[in-house]
Write a protein that holds these residues in place. Structure first.
Motif, PDB file in Angstrom:
ATOM      1  N   UNK A   1    -111.056   6.300  16.912  1.00 39.06           N
ATOM      2  CA  UNK A   1    -111.382   7.580  17.532  1.00 39.06           C
ATOM      3  C   UNK A   1    -112.308   7.390  18.714  1.00 39.06           C
ATOM      4  N   UNK A   2    -113.311   6.530  18.555  1.00 40.10           N
ATOM      5  CA  UNK A   2    -114.237   6.279  19.667  1.00 40.10           C
ATOM      6  C   UNK A   2    -113.513   5.633  20.838  1.00 40.10           C
ATOM      7  N   UNK A   3    -112.624   4.680  20.549  1.00 40.65           N
ATOM      8  CA  UNK A   3    -111.852   4.054  21.626  1.00 40.65           C
ATOM      9  C   UNK A   3    -110.969   5.083  22.329  1.00 40.65           C
ATOM     10  N   UNK A   4    -110.364   5.969  21.558  1.00 39.84           N
ATOM     11  CA  UNK A   4    -109.543   7.045  22.124  1.00 39.84           C
ATOM     12  C   UNK A   4    -110.392   7.971  22.988  1.00 39.84           C
ATOM     13  N   UNK A   5    -111.595   8.291  22.530  1.00 39.96           N
ATOM     14  CA  UNK A   5    -112.465   9.214  23.259  1.00 39.96           C
ATOM     15  C   UNK A   5    -112.912   8.647  24.600  1.00 39.96           C
ATOM     16  N   UNK A   6    -113.022   7.317  24.713  1.00 35.18           N
ATOM     17  CA  UNK A   6    -113.440   6.727  25.982  1.00 35.18           C
ATOM     18  C   UNK A   6    -112.309   6.696  27.012  1.00 35.18           C
ATOM     19  N   UNK A   7    -111.075   6.910  26.564  1.00 44.69           N
ATOM     20  CA  UNK A   7    -109.924   6.801  27.462  1.00 44.69           C
ATOM     21  C   UNK A   7    -109.200   8.130  27.685  1.00 44.69           C
ATOM     22  N   UNK A   8    -109.554   9.148  26.920  1.00 39.98           N
ATOM     23  CA  UNK A   8    -108.785  10.382  26.977  1.00 39.98           C
ATOM     24  C   UNK A   8    -109.697  11.591  26.801  1.00 39.98           C
ATOM     25  N   UNK A   9    -109.436  12.619  27.597  1.00 32.49           N
ATOM     26  CA  UNK A   9    -110.204  13.859  27.462  1.00 32.49           C
ATOM     27  C   UNK A   9    -109.938  14.515  26.110  1.00 32.49           C
ATOM     28  N   UNK A  10    -108.713  14.426  25.634  1.00 31.20           N
ATOM     29  CA  UNK A  10    -108.399  15.011  24.330  1.00 31.20           C
ATOM     30  C   UNK A  10    -109.111  14.243  23.214  1.00 31.20           C
ATOM     31  N   UNK A  11    -109.215  12.928  23.385  1.00 27.57           N
ATOM     32  CA  UNK A  11    -109.944  12.142  22.404  1.00 27.57           C
ATOM     33  C   UNK A  11    -111.421  12.501  22.384  1.00 27.57           C
ATOM     34  N   UNK A  12    -112.003  12.694  23.580  1.00 29.15           N
ATOM     35  CA  UNK A  12    -113.403  13.090  23.653  1.00 29.15           C
ATOM     36  C   UNK A  12    -113.610  14.472  23.036  1.00 29.15           C
ATOM     37  N   UNK A  13    -112.657  15.360  23.262  1.00 31.31           N
ATOM     38  CA  UNK A  13    -112.735  16.697  22.691  1.00 31.31           C
ATOM     39  C   UNK A  13    -112.670  16.636  21.166  1.00 31.31           C
ATOM     40  N   UNK A  14    -111.779  15.776  20.638  1.00 33.12           N
ATOM     41  CA  UNK A  14    -111.658  15.618  19.193  1.00 33.12           C
ATOM     42  C   UNK A  14    -112.963  15.080  18.598  1.00 33.12           C
ATOM     43  N   UNK A  15    -113.518  14.057  19.240  1.00 33.68           N
ATOM     44  CA  UNK A  15    -114.747  13.469  18.727  1.00 33.68           C
ATOM     45  C   UNK A  15    -115.879  14.489  18.741  1.00 33.68           C
ATOM     46  N   UNK A  16    -115.943  15.296  19.803  1.00 35.71           N
ATOM     47  CA  UNK A  16    -116.965  16.331  19.857  1.00 35.71           C
ATOM     48  C   UNK A  16    -116.790  17.368  18.760  1.00 35.71           C
ATOM     49  N   UNK A  17    -115.529  17.737  18.497  1.00 35.09           N
ATOM     50  CA  UNK A  17    -115.269  18.733  17.456  1.00 35.09           C
ATOM     51  C   UNK A  17    -115.652  18.219  16.080  1.00 35.09           C
ATOM     52  N   UNK A  18    -115.558  16.900  15.886  1.00 36.24           N
ATOM     53  CA  UNK A  18    -115.905  16.323  14.594  1.00 36.24           C
ATOM     54  C   UNK A  18    -117.409  16.324  14.341  1.00 36.24           C
ATOM     55  N   UNK A  19    -118.188  16.662  15.353  1.00 35.84           N
ATOM     56  CA  UNK A  19    -119.640  16.660  15.204  1.00 35.84           C
ATOM     57  C   UNK A  19    -120.153  17.652  14.189  1.00 35.84           C
ATOM     58  N   UNK A  20    -119.365  18.694  13.898  1.00 28.67           N
ATOM     59  CA  UNK A  20    -119.816  19.671  12.915  1.00 28.67           C
ATOM     60  C   UNK A  20    -119.403  19.293  11.492  1.00 28.67           C
ATOM     61  N   UNK A  21    -118.651  18.205  11.333  1.00 27.32           N
ATOM     62  CA  UNK A  21    -118.033  17.892  10.047  1.00 27.32           C
ATOM     63  C   UNK A  21    -118.958  17.265   8.997  1.00 27.32           C
ATOM     64  N   UNK A  22    -119.979  16.450   9.351  1.00 26.81           N
ATOM     65  CA  UNK A  22    -120.723  15.748   8.298  1.00 26.81           C
ATOM     66  C   UNK A  22    -121.312  16.647   7.219  1.00 26.81           C
TER      67      UNK A  22
END
Length: 333
Positions: A182-203
């Motif tokens: 996911x982190x590798x995806x987020x560094x290469x794609x706006x959608x990946x970064x958006x996904x990683x940001x959305x996961x911030x509320x999950x813990x």
């Protein structure tokens, strides 16, 4: 972002609500326990995935190079803890099922919500996350040896490596790999970064869900055997008191900073109950009480963690001085 901040500010209350709901289900509908139990591993995977996403892997690699912290954490968990456990369990009844359950949970350091509680106490969660694979692998190797040492060859033979390896691959390696991807995806794609940001509320919700399924599925076991397993509660409470104090001493001896010292305290005291539980459930006939003993530790530890997330930063390892030293230890006595 607002939701994430709100959840973090109220996470202890959220966990209390999750446990209360779980107790209501466990006591009101105990027949639902086998169904709820099937969700333990899936929610653990989600919890660890969300937790690993919180720590960027570039910083994680840097944290893993801290050999002093790693060595101290391993020494605390696999040299000091076994000695403390051996001493504390001398007062327990000579019941193999109770002793196996207590040893299984107390001799295995936590690799999941320890990260959350370390972060709550202002500790260095990156270091804890970095050493998680090492903690899991070492406990996998040493648990049968400790059981053989403490209880004899026949009991040690009951614990098979297969379920432990499966638990590591499913509950630790899988979410860790997914977080890295996911982190590798987020560094290469706006959608990946958006996904990683959305996961911030999950813990926080993931931790609440984990507590719910564990308590709701396992409390019926505890309630049916409360008279027999009550003896382990003082042992668990004593462990919660003794280990943070010993960790403070160890942190001073090796000169760890405050953040690392708090991390050492939490890795020394939190146990692997959520991952060990499936192993306890897989024990053969005659060990039916072992899962109840493990779940009892979970309930005692959760109450203790609420206190320790306040006691550790406020009294045991405060922000000043910046480094824990021998002088600070002597001054606090």
């Amino acid at each position: 972002m607002d939701l994430k901040r709100a959840l973090r500010r109220r996470q202890v209350a959220a966990y209390a609500v999750a446990v209360a709901l779980a107790l209501a289900v466990a006591l009101g509908r105990p027949s639902a326990a086998p169904v709820v139990e099937r969700f333990i591993d899936p929610v653990l995977v989600v919890l660890l995935y969300a937790t690993f996403l919180e720590v960027p892997f570039v910083r994680l690699r840097r944290a893993f190079t801290d050999g002093r912290f790693l060595a101290t954490a391993l020494a605390m968990n696999f040299l000091v803890v076994p000695a403390v456990v051996w001493a504390l369990t001398r007062a327990l009844p000579a019941s193999p099922a109770i002793l196996v359950g207590a040893f299984m949970v107390l001799l295995t350091p936590c690799i999941d919500y320890v990260i959350t509680f370390t972060e709550l106490a202002g500790g260095d969660a990156e270091r804890i996350t970095a050493i998680t694979p090492a903690l899991m692998l070492v406990q996998l190797a040493l648990l049968p040896a400790y059981l053989w040492l403490f209880m004899g060859r026949e009991v040690a033979a009951v614990i098979e490596a297969g379920p432990f390896v499966e638990a590591f691959l499913t509950v630790v390696a899988l979410p860790l790999a997914l977080a890295w991807l996911t982190e590798a995806w987020a560094t290469r794609s706006a959608s990946g970064a958006s996904w990683q940001g959305a996961m911030g509320w999950l813990p926080v919700p993931a931790m609440g869900a984990t507590l719910f399924v564990v308590v709701a599925s396992q409390v019926p076991r505890v309630s049916e055997s409360i008279g027999q397993i009550a003896a382990v509660v003082p042992v668990y409470v004593a462990f919660l008191v003794v280990m943070p104090l010993l960790a403070r001493v160890a942190a001073g001896l090796v000169g760890l900073g405050v953040g690392a010292s708090r991390a050492l305290a939490f890795t020394s005291v939190t146990r692997n109950s959520l991952v060990v539980l499936p192993l306890a459930l897989a024990l053969p006939a005659g060990y039916e009480l072992a899962p109840a003993v493990v779940v009892t530790q979970t309930l005692v530890e959760l109450a203790g963690m609420v206190a320790l997330t306040r006691i550790v930063p406020a009294w045991l390892l405060p922000d000043a001085p910046e480094r824990v030293s021998r002088d600070s230890i002597r001054g606090g006595e």
